[in-house]
Write a protein that holds these residues in place. Sequence first.
Motif: not given
Length: 350
Positions: A158-170
């Motif tokens: 939830e924190g990953f999505m809410r903080k818009r951390l998509w750029w570390v997903g890969s």
Amino acid sequence: MTTSIINSQQLSEDLSDSNLRLKDIIKTLPRECFQQNRRKAWTQVLFSVFMVGLGYYILAIAPWFLLPFAWILTGTALTGFFVIAHDCGHRSFAKRRWVNDLVGHFFMMPLIYPFHSWRIKHNYHHTHTNKLDEDNAWHPIRPEVFESWDKSRQFAFEGFMRKRLWWVGSIGHWAVVHFDWRNFKTKDQSSIKLSVAVVVIFAAIAFPLLIATTGIWGFVKFWLVPWLVYHFWMSTFTIVHHTASDVPFVAANKWNEALAQLSGTIHCDYPRWIEILCHDINVHVPHHLSTAIPSYNLRLAYSSIKENWQPYLHDECQFSWSLMKQIVDQCQLYTTDVGYKSFNEYYAER
């Protein structure tokens, strides 16, 4: 960002009812789209090597205030390395398998990415694109799956999505999926071990040498930050290619291969310098119709697709912060046969 067809619920019904076949679409593409051109392929190689080399040269001589520019240039050019290996993984770079494997390993090495494990997992993504619970690229999380997780994992996601951390997903995908050969079929494990050994040996030689000659700051400056920029583009391309509030992920019993690849893949325009350095990987619809199309033929193929199949295509989009904000804020959880919802909507319904 709405589809050219209908809403996501209706599209889900079309995905199950349509008799459209992938080979029917592929037959409409010009034959030139599938032709490998040795000159164009190796020109891409030389161009990417030159641009990465230029990036490192600028890093070496640039004053501190120009380092962000040099990092962005170098990391984006390194993404071009990945795209060349991407063609190799799909056997569209060269006709000989050993050439594809050799070039693929060479260009994955500085990214510390095991070539064969990425190739196998990525081909699985192509086989199951936008199939719920099967697609192994950026895929939605269903509420019931989220609820089955322990509190710490829920909090992290939830924190990953809410903080818009998509750029570390890969980075997480790279670290968790690609180094453990036990995650692969027995017949593939020897090739996975080879690819892991290649990058481990490279890192064991290159990293100590880089630190010994330039220090810890040199390691951060010349490898770590450009690598993070590369992963920014990996994460961004991956999420944008198949994620929008109106792009459905469909259960296996309703899934149609042709429509999933044609309508579930999104074309996004980026600043032209990014597209050039990344060899048009953003022109992604043709690649999902046939992995045999080399990257230098993607635009030719896409022109044909738009001419013949426009009603089935998702609307094109333009890369921007507002686009990424929209995707990450809206596409947080996914309800089967309904679509995406945000965490705020999810908690409001409980």
